[in-house]
Design a protein around this motif. Structure first.
Motif, PDB file in Angstrom:
ATOM      1  N   VAL A  20      75.937  12.856  49.209  1.00 40.91           N
ATOM      2  CA  VAL A  20      77.248  13.072  49.775  1.00 40.91           C
ATOM      3  C   VAL A  20      77.888  13.441  48.648  1.00 40.91           C
ATOM      4  O   VAL A  20      79.069  14.251  48.875  1.00 40.91           O
ATOM      5  CB  VAL A  20      77.637  12.059  50.758  1.00 40.91           C
ATOM      6  N   TRP A  21      78.073  12.112  47.297  1.00 40.39           N
ATOM      7  CA  TRP A  21      79.250  12.395  46.211  1.00 40.39           C
ATOM      8  C   TRP A  21      78.593  11.426  45.479  1.00 40.39           C
ATOM      9  O   TRP A  21      77.461  10.659  45.549  1.00 40.39           O
ATOM     10  CB  TRP A  21      80.240  10.902  46.981  1.00 40.39           C
ATOM     11  N   ALA A  22      79.221  12.472  43.878  1.00 36.57           N
ATOM     12  CA  ALA A  22      78.436  12.021  42.636  1.00 36.57           C
ATOM     13  C   ALA A  22      79.466  11.869  41.639  1.00 36.57           C
ATOM     14  O   ALA A  22      80.314  12.045  41.848  1.00 36.57           O
ATOM     15  CB  ALA A  22      77.135  12.791  42.459  1.00 36.57           C
ATOM     16  N   SER A  23      79.257  10.565  41.330  1.00 36.95           N
ATOM     17  CA  SER A  23      80.879  10.754  39.773  1.00 36.95           C
ATOM     18  C   SER A  23      80.640  11.224  38.452  1.00 36.95           C
ATOM     19  O   SER A  23      79.360  11.493  38.620  1.00 36.95           O
ATOM     20  CB  SER A  23      80.597   8.673  39.358  1.00 36.95           C
ATOM     21  N   ARG A  85      66.936   6.087  48.235  1.00 33.33           N
ATOM     22  CA  ARG A  85      65.903   7.828  48.100  1.00 33.33           C
ATOM     23  C   ARG A  85      66.916   8.558  48.128  1.00 33.33           C
ATOM     24  O   ARG A  85      66.565   9.920  47.567  1.00 33.33           O
ATOM     25  CB  ARG A  85      65.932   7.801  50.124  1.00 33.33           C
ATOM     26  N   ALA A  86      68.581   8.775  47.609  1.00 35.49           N
ATOM     27  CA  ALA A  86      69.739   9.449  47.019  1.00 35.49           C
ATOM     28  C   ALA A  86      69.272   9.699  45.825  1.00 35.49           C
ATOM     29  O   ALA A  86      69.211  11.003  45.749  1.00 35.49           O
ATOM     30  CB  ALA A  86      70.567   8.785  47.807  1.00 35.49           C
ATOM     31  N   VAL A  87      68.739   8.770  45.514  1.00 33.87           N
ATOM     32  CA  VAL A  87      69.166   8.450  44.258  1.00 33.87           C
ATOM     33  C   VAL A  87      67.478   9.447  44.044  1.00 33.87           C
ATOM     34  O   VAL A  87      67.281  10.447  41.856  1.00 33.87           O
ATOM     35  CB  VAL A  87      68.806   6.788  43.229  1.00 33.87           C
ATOM     36  N   ALA A  88      65.981   9.318  44.180  1.00 38.27           N
ATOM     37  CA  ALA A  88      64.895   9.891  44.227  1.00 38.27           C
ATOM     38  C   ALA A  88      65.257  11.078  44.559  1.00 38.27           C
ATOM     39  O   ALA A  88      65.006  12.720  43.790  1.00 38.27           O
ATOM     40  CB  ALA A  88      63.941   9.527  44.685  1.00 38.27           C
ATOM     41  N   THR A  89      66.611  11.163  45.409  1.00 40.67           N
ATOM     42  CA  THR A  89      66.074  13.286  45.927  1.00 40.67           C
ATOM     43  C   THR A  89      67.177  14.014  44.524  1.00 40.67           C
ATOM     44  O   THR A  89      66.529  14.940  43.923  1.00 40.67           O
ATOM     45  CB  THR A  89      67.664  13.845  47.333  1.00 40.67           C
ATOM     46  N   VAL A 115      76.141  20.109  44.438  1.00 44.92           N
ATOM     47  CA  VAL A 115      75.852  22.141  45.274  1.00 44.92           C
ATOM     48  C   VAL A 115      75.056  22.128  45.540  1.00 44.92           C
ATOM     49  O   VAL A 115      75.312  21.867  47.125  1.00 44.92           O
ATOM     50  CB  VAL A 115      77.075  22.338  44.627  1.00 44.92           C
ATOM     51  N   LEU A 116      74.280  22.776  45.478  1.00 50.03           N
ATOM     52  CA  LEU A 116      72.827  23.016  45.437  1.00 50.03           C
ATOM     53  C   LEU A 116      72.330  22.368  46.271  1.00 50.03           C
ATOM     54  O   LEU A 116      71.584  22.743  47.378  1.00 50.03           O
ATOM     55  CB  LEU A 116      72.150  23.535  43.759  1.00 50.03           C
ATOM     56  N   GLN A 117      72.054  21.264  46.570  1.00 48.99           N
ATOM     57  CA  GLN A 117      71.775  20.078  47.419  1.00 48.99           C
ATOM     58  C   GLN A 117      71.428  20.181  48.662  1.00 48.99           C
ATOM     59  O   GLN A 117      71.253  20.258  49.414  1.00 48.99           O
ATOM     60  CB  GLN A 117      71.378  18.466  47.078  1.00 48.99           C
ATOM     61  N   GLU A 121      70.772  21.846  52.121  1.00 47.59           N
ATOM     62  CA  GLU A 121      70.449  21.093  53.299  1.00 47.59           C
ATOM     63  C   GLU A 121      71.433  21.586  54.102  1.00 47.59           C
ATOM     64  O   GLU A 121      71.405  21.356  55.671  1.00 47.59           O
ATOM     65  CB  GLU A 121      70.689  19.726  52.957  1.00 47.59           C
ATOM     66  N   GLY A 122      72.404  22.733  53.815  1.00 51.77           N
ATOM     67  CA  GLY A 122      73.200  23.283  54.678  1.00 51.77           C
ATOM     68  C   GLY A 122      74.252  22.931  55.360  1.00 51.77           C
ATOM     69  O   GLY A 122      74.530  22.752  56.621  1.00 51.77           O
ATOM     70  N   ARG A 123      74.494  21.819  53.977  1.00 46.31           N
ATOM     71  CA  ARG A 123      75.835  20.706  54.894  1.00 46.31           C
ATOM     72  C   ARG A 123      76.933  21.142  54.043  1.00 46.31           C
ATOM     73  O   ARG A 123      77.881  20.290  53.897  1.00 46.31           O
ATOM     74  CB  ARG A 123      75.057  19.415  54.961  1.00 46.31           C
TER      75      ARG A 123
END
Length: 126
Positions: A20-23, A85-89, A115-117, A121-123
């Motif tokens: 959702v968000w990355a610092s 799981r988000a970190v693995a993505t 942004v590319l992810q 994912e279409g989000r």
């Protein structure tokens, strides 16, 4: 020691484990809790009514954890698995495996990957 720059990026994931968000990236030597404080993540979560939870740790000179403490740690591990799981993505993007730049430049790369992810994912909402 490793003669390479490391970075510390804090992530937020939705309940399914999607990014959702990355610092902004910080130097890799910064502890995770210090990084969360620096980017304002702890203040944002606590002001929204959330809590920061850490698992119980067994101490060397004390007996093992109680049954309730083990249950709390098991529940914590289930929640943590979603974030992992988000970190693995994020780590699945191969550009990060060869990333050897300063944290400032790494921030732009991580934000672009986010942004590319989201597009993939279409989000992405613009």
């Amino acid at each position: 020691k490793h003669k390479q720059h490391g970075v510390n990026v804090q992530l937020l994931a939705d309940p399914v484990g999607r990014l959702v968000w990355a610092s902004p990236a910080l130097p890799g030597a910064v502890h995770d809790m210090s990084a969360a404080r620096t980017v304002g993540l702890i203040d944002a979560l606590t002001s929204a009514g959330g809590t920061i939870r850490t698992p119980f740790k067994r101490h060397r000179h004390r007996p093992g954890l109680s049954r309730s403490q083990r249950d709390v740690n098991r529940a914590h591990a289930r929640i943590r698995a979603i974030g992992e799981r988000a970190v693995a993505t994020l780590k699945s993007w191969k550009v990060l495996t060869k990333l050897r730049c300063c944290p400032h430049r790494a921030t732009a790369i991580v934000q672009a990957i986010l942004v590319l992810q989201l597009i993939e994912e279409g989000r992405y909402s613009g």
